[in-house]
Design a protein around this motif. Structure first.
Motif, mmCIF file in Angstrom:
data_model
loop_
_atom_site.group_PDB
_atom_site.id
_atom_site.type_symbol
_atom_site.label_atom_id
_atom_site.label_comp_id
_atom_site.label_asym_id
_atom_site.label_seq_id
_atom_site.Cartn_x
_atom_site.Cartn_y
_atom_site.Cartn_z
ATOM 1 N N ALA A 94 -9.428 -3.778 1.054
ATOM 2 C CA ALA A 94 -9.042 -5.109 0.634
ATOM 3 C C ALA A 94 -10.005 -6.056 1.216
ATOM 4 C CB ALA A 94 -7.563 -5.339 0.958
ATOM 5 N N TYR A 95 -10.776 -7.050 0.280
ATOM 6 C CA TYR A 95 -11.672 -7.914 1.007
ATOM 7 C C TYR A 95 -11.286 -9.305 0.419
ATOM 8 C CZ TYR A 95 -16.384 -9.854 1.749
ATOM 9 O OH TYR A 95 -17.421 -10.798 2.269
ATOM 10 N N GLY A 96 -11.635 -10.107 1.315
ATOM 11 C CA GLY A 96 -11.472 -11.657 0.732
ATOM 12 C C GLY A 96 -10.950 -12.391 1.955
ATOM 13 N N GLN A 97 -10.933 -13.783 1.603
ATOM 14 C CA GLN A 97 -10.736 -14.851 2.630
ATOM 15 C C GLN A 97 -9.444 -14.629 3.254
ATOM 16 O OE1 GLN A 97 -10.481 -18.640 0.033
ATOM 17 N NE2 GLN A 97 -10.266 -19.197 2.140
ATOM 18 N N THR A 98 -9.158 -15.058 4.149
ATOM 19 C CA THR A 98 -7.464 -15.044 4.986
ATOM 20 C C THR A 98 -6.738 -15.841 3.786
ATOM 21 O OG1 THR A 98 -8.610 -15.345 7.186
ATOM 22 C CG2 THR A 98 -6.246 -16.071 6.729
ATOM 23 N N SER A 99 -5.585 -15.469 3.462
ATOM 24 C CA SER A 99 -4.405 -15.878 2.797
ATOM 25 C C SER A 99 -4.766 -15.743 1.222
ATOM 26 C CB SER A 99 -4.211 -17.340 3.060
ATOM 27 O OG SER A 99 -5.091 -18.317 2.455
ATOM 28 N N SER A 100 -5.832 -14.849 0.718
ATOM 29 C CA SER A 100 -6.238 -14.554 -0.342
ATOM 30 C C SER A 100 -5.206 -13.430 -0.706
ATOM 31 C CB SER A 100 -7.650 -14.245 -0.657
ATOM 32 O OG SER A 100 -7.897 -13.219 0.108
ATOM 33 N N ALA A 223 -2.485 32.889 6.911
ATOM 34 C CA ALA A 223 -3.475 33.893 7.220
ATOM 35 C C ALA A 223 -4.742 33.219 7.957
ATOM 36 C CB ALA A 223 -3.802 34.492 5.713
ATOM 37 N N ARG A 224 -5.425 34.169 8.622
ATOM 38 C CA ARG A 224 -6.446 33.566 9.791
ATOM 39 C C ARG A 224 -7.622 33.038 8.693
ATOM 40 N NH1 ARG A 224 -9.036 36.148 14.175
ATOM 41 N NH2 ARG A 224 -8.425 34.781 15.735
ATOM 42 N N ASN A 225 -8.025 33.501 7.788
ATOM 43 C CA ASN A 225 -9.011 33.327 7.186
ATOM 44 C C ASN A 225 -8.842 32.167 5.651
ATOM 45 O OD1 ASN A 225 -10.904 34.251 9.024
ATOM 46 N ND2 ASN A 225 -10.642 36.163 7.980
ATOM 47 N N SER A 226 -7.574 31.992 5.750
ATOM 48 C CA SER A 226 -7.265 31.258 4.451
ATOM 49 C C SER A 226 -8.218 30.014 4.351
ATOM 50 C CB SER A 226 -5.794 30.694 4.468
ATOM 51 O OG SER A 226 -5.526 30.058 5.599
ATOM 52 N N SER A 227 -8.328 29.677 3.173
ATOM 53 C CA SER A 227 -9.162 28.640 2.985
ATOM 54 C C SER A 227 -8.579 27.292 2.946
ATOM 55 C CB SER A 227 -10.191 28.727 1.820
ATOM 56 O OG SER A 227 -9.788 28.345 0.645
ATOM 57 N N ILE A 228 -8.803 26.349 3.847
ATOM 58 C CA ILE A 228 -8.063 25.097 3.973
ATOM 59 C C ILE A 228 -8.791 24.099 3.242
ATOM 60 C CG2 ILE A 228 -7.063 23.345 5.316
ATOM 61 C CD1 ILE A 228 -6.182 25.552 7.458
ATOM 62 N N LEU A 229 -8.139 23.100 2.426
ATOM 63 C CA LEU A 229 -8.596 21.873 1.777
ATOM 64 C C LEU A 229 -8.182 20.837 2.833
ATOM 65 C CD1 LEU A 229 -10.198 21.720 -0.913
ATOM 66 C CD2 LEU A 229 -7.943 21.252 -2.000
ATOM 67 N N ALA A 230 -9.117 20.028 3.294
ATOM 68 C CA ALA A 230 -8.797 18.896 3.899
ATOM 69 C C ALA A 230 -9.490 17.556 3.742
ATOM 70 C CB ALA A 230 -8.799 19.264 5.512
ATOM 71 N N ALA A 231 -8.815 16.478 3.656
ATOM 72 C CA ALA A 231 -9.387 15.283 3.299
ATOM 73 C C ALA A 231 -8.488 14.191 3.899
ATOM 74 C CB ALA A 231 -9.824 15.254 1.959
ATOM 75 N N SER A 232 -9.192 13.038 3.833
ATOM 76 C CA SER A 232 -8.545 11.738 4.411
ATOM 77 C C SER A 232 -8.597 10.601 3.298
ATOM 78 C CB SER A 232 -8.920 11.298 5.614
ATOM 79 O OG SER A 232 -8.889 12.149 6.747
ATOM 80 N N VAL A 233 -7.600 9.942 3.283
ATOM 81 C CA VAL A 233 -7.505 8.651 2.476
ATOM 82 C C VAL A 233 -7.258 7.457 3.573
ATOM 83 C CG1 VAL A 233 -5.235 8.908 1.824
ATOM 84 C CG2 VAL A 233 -6.619 7.240 0.645
ATOM 85 N N ASN A 234 -8.135 6.564 3.415
ATOM 86 C CA ASN A 234 -8.243 5.421 4.413
ATOM 87 C C ASN A 234 -7.686 4.316 3.620
ATOM 88 O OD1 ASN A 234 -9.499 6.608 6.869
ATOM 89 N ND2 ASN A 234 -10.614 7.057 5.099
ATOM 90 N N PHE A 235 -6.674 3.385 4.112
ATOM 91 C CA PHE A 235 -6.359 2.165 3.379
ATOM 92 C C PHE A 235 -6.760 0.913 4.513
ATOM 93 C CE2 PHE A 235 -3.463 5.152 2.084
ATOM 94 C CZ PHE A 235 -3.260 5.268 0.604
ATOM 95 N N VAL A 236 -7.636 0.046 4.063
ATOM 96 C CA VAL A 236 -8.348 -0.531 4.832
ATOM 97 C C VAL A 236 -7.989 -1.940 4.609
ATOM 98 C CG1 VAL A 236 -10.668 -1.225 6.228
ATOM 99 C CG2 VAL A 236 -9.985 1.071 5.224
ATOM 100 N N ILE A 305 -12.876 -1.121 -4.010
ATOM 101 C CA ILE A 305 -12.686 -2.380 -3.230
ATOM 102 C C ILE A 305 -11.902 -3.384 -3.940
ATOM 103 C CG2 ILE A 305 -13.857 -4.242 -1.896
ATOM 104 C CD1 ILE A 305 -16.292 -2.358 -1.535
ATOM 105 N N ILE A 306 -10.827 -3.872 -3.408
ATOM 106 C CA ILE A 306 -10.140 -4.902 -4.130
ATOM 107 C C ILE A 306 -10.496 -6.255 -3.401
ATOM 108 C CG2 ILE A 306 -7.793 -5.651 -5.046
ATOM 109 C CD1 ILE A 306 -7.007 -2.565 -4.527
ATOM 110 N N CYS A 307 -11.210 -6.932 -4.058
ATOM 111 C CA CYS A 307 -11.499 -8.206 -3.733
ATOM 112 C C CYS A 307 -10.305 -9.300 -3.873
ATOM 113 C CB CYS A 307 -12.901 -8.791 -4.128
ATOM 114 S SG CYS A 307 -14.283 -7.621 -3.608
ATOM 115 N N THR A 308 -9.783 -9.886 -2.971
ATOM 116 C CA THR A 308 -8.820 -10.902 -3.460
ATOM 117 C C THR A 308 -9.369 -12.186 -3.366
ATOM 118 O OG1 THR A 308 -8.048 -10.662 -1.205
ATOM 119 C CG2 THR A 308 -6.890 -9.285 -2.523
ATOM 120 N N MET A 309 -8.691 -12.936 -4.056
ATOM 121 C CA MET A 309 -9.279 -14.607 -4.260
ATOM 122 C C MET A 309 -8.164 -15.610 -4.366
ATOM 123 S SD MET A 309 -12.201 -14.333 -6.861
ATOM 124 C CE MET A 309 -12.120 -15.885 -7.771
#
Ligand code: ADP
Ligand code: MG
Length: 330
Positions: A94-100, A223-236, A305-309
């Motif tokens: 979320a991008y924008g001026q303060t209080s947007s 299992a030791r060699n199991s294939s693991i899917l890993a990822a992150s989502v960031n809320f900024v 990117i959500i730009c708030t106005m």
């Protein structure tokens, strides 16, 4: 190689605009902006002498002031956020001026995404999931752990295997979605404490909430060699964009009492470069925010990117700056 091809192909940053409704504090109840066709916003300049001048800006999506956060999530963030379930890193800004309306918007988006992620996990019989959560705040290039605020500032290090890591950052393995809601409210309270003690910190700081999801096929779990899917989502939830304003007079800069926000400026540069096709040097290393988010920006990561106005006429210059930023990102 196939992988390189995928990376070079890149993916556009999904850019949307959200116009905040006029509120009780809006003394002058005139809105200078008009949204048309769900993707274009016009500066009306509805002053009689300027009636001929109308500038239009087009984006992936424009949300008018009567759109609720559910719609903003569905059409502006969901497809990016949920790619974490396919093992693809992502970030929603979320991008924008303060209080947007950045905090208002990100809070809602995070809750909707968490709910969708847990619905998916609980209804998926084939895979086993592990969900982890961490939360941090960047203020004047110093990183604070929102789940353990006393150990401050945290160091940002380069790990040969894991890439950029925030040293000693608390990472909680979640029991269920209620556990996550509990942690989200702890982070929110923590941010509010900072706000009162450091005079409006929230408009100067960036908040990153990160969910990391690991999964593997149920039949191979353990299992030791199991294939693991890993990822992150960031809320900024970014610092107020007025902090990145290049047009501040020397006097205003002095009064500001701190340097122009390095992380916000660097993010702008990184995003402009990424949107131009990811060639050449991308200065991730120039700020804490872009270092921490490097794996979730560019490469094969997905970004919205959500730009708030703010709609009020007094904010027209900042609103225009926000549209310029959004224009560079798309
Ligand atoms: P920011 O985080 O950008 O400084 P906030 O999210 O705190 O701005 O929003 C400023 C004020 O406007 C808050 O009181 C918030 O509840 C309100 N607000 C913001 N966006 C909306 C919206 N879309 N609908 C209703 N109220 C909103
Ligand atoms: Mg805020």
């Amino acid at each position: 190689s196939e992988e390189l091809q995928f990376q070079e192909q890149g993916e556009k940053i999904y850019v949307s605009i959200r116009l905040r409704p006029l509120n009780d504090k809006s003394r002058n109840r005139i809105c200078d902006w008009e949204c048309v066709n769900n993707d274009t916003i016009l500066f009306k300049h509805n002053l009689p002498e300027r009636a001929m001048f109308r500038a239009a800006y087009t984006f992936d999506r424009v949300f008018d002031s009567d759109c609720d956060t559910g719609l903003v999530y569905e059409e502006g963030a969901k497809h990016i956020a949920l790619s974490v379930l396919d093992g693809i890193n992502s970030s929603i800004f979320a991008y924008g001026q303060t209080s947007s309306g950045k905090t208002y918007t990100m809070r809602g988006i995070t809750e909707y995404a968490v709910s969708d992620i847990y619905d998916y996990i609980e209804n998926n019989g084939e895979r086993e999931f592990l969900v982890k959560f961490c939360a941090m705040e960047i203020y004047n290039e110093a990183v604070r752990d929102l789940l353990s605020p006393d150990s401050y500032p945290l160091r940002v290090l380069d790990d040969p295997e894991r890439g950029t890591v925030v040293e000693k950052l608390t990472e909680v393995t979640l029991r269920n979605r209620e556990h996550l809601y509990e942690l989200l409210s702890i982070c929110e309270a923590q941010r509010q404490i900072g706000e009162t003690s450091l005079n409006e910190t929230s408009s100067r700081s960036h908040q990153i909430l990160r969910l990391t999801i690991e999964s593997c096929a149920r039949e191979y779990a353990g299992a030791r060699n199991s294939s693991i899917l890993a990822a992150s989502v960031n809320f900024v939830d970014l610092a107020g964009s007025e902090r990145a304003s290049q047009t501040l007079s020397a006097g205003a800069r002095l009064k500001e009492g701190c340097h122009i926000n390095r992380s916000l400026l660097t993010l702008g540069t990184v995003i402009r470069k990424l949107s131009k096709g990811r060639t050449g040097h991308i200065p991730y290393r120039d700020s804490k925010l872009t270092r921490i988010l490097q794996n979730a920006l560019g490469g094969n990561a997905r970004t919205a990117i959500i730009c708030t106005m703010s709609p009020e006429r007094v904010h027209v210059e900042q609103s225009r700056n926000t549209l310029m930023f959004a224009n560079c990102a798309k």
